[in-house]
Design a protein around this motif. Structure first.
Motif, PDB file in Angstrom:
ATOM      1  N   MET A   1       0.834  -1.188   0.000  1.00  0.00           N
ATOM      2  CA  MET A   1       0.000   0.000   0.000  1.00  0.00           C
ATOM      3  C   MET A   1       0.874   1.244   0.000  1.00  0.00           C
ATOM      4  O   MET A   1       1.891   1.306   0.684  1.00  0.00           O
ATOM      5  N   LYS A   2       0.485   2.247  -0.757  1.00  0.00           N
ATOM      6  CA  LYS A   2       1.269   3.468  -0.845  1.00  0.00           C
ATOM      7  C   LYS A   2       1.159   4.269   0.446  1.00  0.00           C
ATOM      8  O   LYS A   2       0.084   4.608   0.911  1.00  0.00           O
ATOM      9  N   ASP A   3       2.337   4.615   1.038  1.00  0.00           N
ATOM     10  CA  ASP A   3       2.340   5.388   2.266  1.00  0.00           C
ATOM     11  C   ASP A   3       1.944   6.842   2.038  1.00  0.00           C
ATOM     12  O   ASP A   3       1.625   7.555   2.984  1.00  0.00           O
ATOM     13  N   ASP A   4       1.985   7.308   0.774  1.00  0.00           N
ATOM     14  CA  ASP A   4       1.635   8.694   0.503  1.00  0.00           C
ATOM     15  C   ASP A   4       0.144   8.887   0.235  1.00  0.00           C
ATOM     16  O   ASP A   4      -0.299   9.980  -0.112  1.00  0.00           O
ATOM     17  N   ASP A   5      -0.648   7.838   0.389  1.00  0.00           N
ATOM     18  CA  ASP A   5      -2.093   7.957   0.250  1.00  0.00           C
ATOM     19  C   ASP A   5      -2.596   8.907   1.342  1.00  0.00           C
ATOM     20  O   ASP A   5      -2.463   8.597   2.538  1.00  0.00           O
ATOM     21  N   PRO A   6      -3.163  10.063   0.989  1.00  0.00           N
ATOM     22  CA  PRO A   6      -3.577  11.042   2.012  1.00  0.00           C
ATOM     23  C   PRO A   6      -4.644  10.509   2.957  1.00  0.00           C
ATOM     24  O   PRO A   6      -4.754  10.958   4.095  1.00  0.00           O
ATOM     25  N   ARG A   7      -5.403   9.527   2.529  1.00  0.00           N
ATOM     26  CA  ARG A   7      -6.424   8.948   3.401  1.00  0.00           C
ATOM     27  C   ARG A   7      -5.794   8.216   4.579  1.00  0.00           C
ATOM     28  O   ARG A   7      -6.349   8.187   5.676  1.00  0.00           O
ATOM     29  N   LYS A   8      -4.635   7.614   4.356  1.00  0.00           N
ATOM     30  CA  LYS A   8      -3.972   6.823   5.393  1.00  0.00           C
ATOM     31  C   LYS A   8      -3.647   7.677   6.621  1.00  0.00           C
ATOM     32  O   LYS A   8      -3.895   7.277   7.760  1.00  0.00           O
TER      33      LYS A   8
ATOM     34  N   GLY B   1     -11.679  17.064   6.100  1.00  0.00           N
ATOM     35  CA  GLY B   1     -10.874  16.229   5.219  1.00  0.00           C
ATOM     36  C   GLY B   1     -11.215  14.759   5.272  1.00  0.00           C
ATOM     37  O   GLY B   1     -10.396  13.909   4.889  1.00  0.00           O
ATOM     38  N   HIS B   2     -12.425  14.432   5.715  1.00  0.00           N
ATOM     39  CA  HIS B   2     -12.850  13.034   5.767  1.00  0.00           C
ATOM     40  C   HIS B   2     -13.171  12.546   4.356  1.00  0.00           C
ATOM     41  O   HIS B   2     -13.982  13.154   3.662  1.00  0.00           O
ATOM     42  N   PRO B   3     -12.555  11.466   3.896  1.00  0.00           N
ATOM     43  CA  PRO B   3     -12.889  10.925   2.560  1.00  0.00           C
ATOM     44  C   PRO B   3     -14.375  10.584   2.501  1.00  0.00           C
ATOM     45  O   PRO B   3     -14.879   9.847   3.353  1.00  0.00           O
ATOM     46  N   ASN B   4     -15.081  11.094   1.508  1.00  0.00           N
ATOM     47  CA  ASN B   4     -16.534  10.999   1.524  1.00  0.00           C
ATOM     48  C   ASN B   4     -17.058  11.039   0.093  1.00  0.00           C
ATOM     49  O   ASN B   4     -17.031  12.080  -0.554  1.00  0.00           O
ATOM     50  N   TYR B   5     -17.549   9.897  -0.410  1.00  0.00           N
ATOM     51  CA  TYR B   5     -18.011   9.810  -1.791  1.00  0.00           C
ATOM     52  C   TYR B   5     -19.444   9.261  -1.831  1.00  0.00           C
ATOM     53  O   TYR B   5     -19.836   8.445  -1.002  1.00  0.00           O
ATOM     54  N   PHE B   6     -20.195   9.721  -2.811  1.00  0.00           N
ATOM     55  CA  PHE B   6     -21.618   9.419  -2.898  1.00  0.00           C
ATOM     56  C   PHE B   6     -21.913   8.591  -4.148  1.00  0.00           C
ATOM     57  O   PHE B   6     -21.485   8.935  -5.246  1.00  0.00           O
ATOM     58  N   THR B   7     -22.669   7.518  -3.942  1.00  0.00           N
ATOM     59  CA  THR B   7     -22.946   6.561  -5.009  1.00  0.00           C
ATOM     60  C   THR B   7     -24.182   6.946  -5.804  1.00  0.00           C
ATOM     61  O   THR B   7     -25.210   7.296  -5.226  1.00  0.00           O
ATOM     62  N   ARG B   8     -24.082   6.844  -7.125  1.00  0.00           N
ATOM     63  CA  ARG B   8     -25.277   6.865  -7.968  1.00  0.00           C
ATOM     64  C   ARG B   8     -25.801   5.429  -7.945  1.00  0.00           C
ATOM     65  O   ARG B   8     -25.534   4.618  -8.827  1.00  0.00           O
ATOM     66  N   THR B   9     -26.543   5.140  -6.884  1.00  0.00           N
ATOM     67  CA  THR B   9     -26.832   3.756  -6.497  1.00  0.00           C
ATOM     68  C   THR B   9     -27.557   2.978  -7.577  1.00  0.00           C
ATOM     69  O   THR B   9     -27.211   1.820  -7.870  1.00  0.00           O
ATOM     70  N   ASN B  10     -28.565   3.571  -8.165  1.00  0.00           N
ATOM     71  CA  ASN B  10     -29.317   2.868  -9.204  1.00  0.00           C
ATOM     72  C   ASN B  10     -28.416   2.486 -10.375  1.00  0.00           C
ATOM     73  O   ASN B  10     -28.509   1.369 -10.917  1.00  0.00           O
ATOM     74  N   ASP B  11     -27.515   3.393 -10.759  1.00  0.00           N
ATOM     75  CA  ASP B  11     -26.596   3.117 -11.861  1.00  0.00           C
ATOM     76  C   ASP B  11     -25.629   1.987 -11.504  1.00  0.00           C
ATOM     77  O   ASP B  11     -25.335   1.118 -12.332  1.00  0.00           O
TER      78      ASP B  11
END
Length: 268
Positions: free
Chosen positions: A1-8, A180-190
């Protein structure tokens, strides 16, 4: 896993203690930690939802396993348990707690988008409270890669179209972005349509219209036009082709509200 991943860095430094506090107060009603927000869902709620679809015999991979919050449930169902989490601190905690249990096979640090396992290795895969923090196109294709045909994938997330008057949902979205919390929204039906087009089957679905409905177990099994969260169970097919991108950094609801505010300022 990349240590530079900002989420980590976020999951290690900012989130661990906060999430322990949120889980400790889990249940229905208002949070005492975040003013104006709903409490997070309890173990009992998640157990009831998960138990609505019987696990396949064999093993399970918990993606975003944290400190092994649900491991005991898997063990009681005689599953061999594997777990991954992006957070070093979470993996240290889960390894200390479960290192000598004969049903817990492997716990390691990894992202949902790059799972360190062979193709078609798992009978079951579960991703609770984590999918909305992933790059979902990569994550869902990894889930499908490591799950056996006819295996089950259980996952939860946030929908891109929720009610515009759901103040708690909007505040949570704005607050997550601010810290800065990683937060993504699904186009659920698609997403579900794409999964079915590629040979996978939706076995069970739960839709929670407003923030707080999940903790209160207030759900619909048929997809409404507007809802905030979902919990889906997929039975894997032969995994023909690649699932496309069906998620966004901002919810559609947020974008509509922001656009309306800009138009209102321009008019005045």
């Amino acid at each position: 896993m990349k240590d530079d991943d900002p989420r980590k860095k976020y999951w290690n430094e900012k989130y661990v203690n906060y999430w322990r506090e949120r889980v400790a107060e889990a249940g229905s009603g208002n949070s005492e930690i975040i003013n104006g927000d709903a409490r997070t869902s309890s173990d009992e709620v998640w157990t009831n939802l998960i138990n609505g679809t019987k696990f396949q015999n064999g093993n399970i991979l918990d993606v975003g396993c944290g400190w092994g919050r649900f491991f005991q449930m898997y063990i009681e169902k005689d599953l061999t348990v594997y777990g991954v989490d992006i957070s070093t601190e979470m993996i240290i905690a889960s390894s200390k707690k479960w290192y000598n249990h004969d049903k817990v096979k492997n716990i390691q640090e990894a992202t949902a988008e790059d799972l360190p396992f062979e193709k078609e290795m798992f009978n079951n895969l579960i991703c609770i409270g984590t999918f909305d923090a992933t790059f979902q196109e990569k994550a869902i294709n990894e889930f499908l890669r490591v799950t056996k045909p006819r295996g089950l994938i259980y996952f939860s997330g946030k929908n891109t179209k929720y009610h515009s008057n759901d103040k708690a949902a909007l505040a949570a979205e704005v607050g997550a972005r601010r810290k800065g919390h990683p937060n993504y929204f699904t186009r659920t039906n698609d997403l579900l349509s794409d999964l079915e087009k590629h040979g996978h089957k939706v076995v069970k679905s739960y839709y929670f219209e407003r923030r707080g409905d999940l903790a209160a177990m207030n759900f619909k099994n048929s997809m409404p036009e507007y809802f905030y969260e979902y919990f889906i169970v997929i039975k894997c097919g032969k995994n023909v082709g690649t699932i496309g991108s069906h998620y966004d950094e901002h919810s559609e609801t947020f974008d509509i509200i922001q656009h309306a505010k800009i138009n209102s300022r321009n008019i005045t």
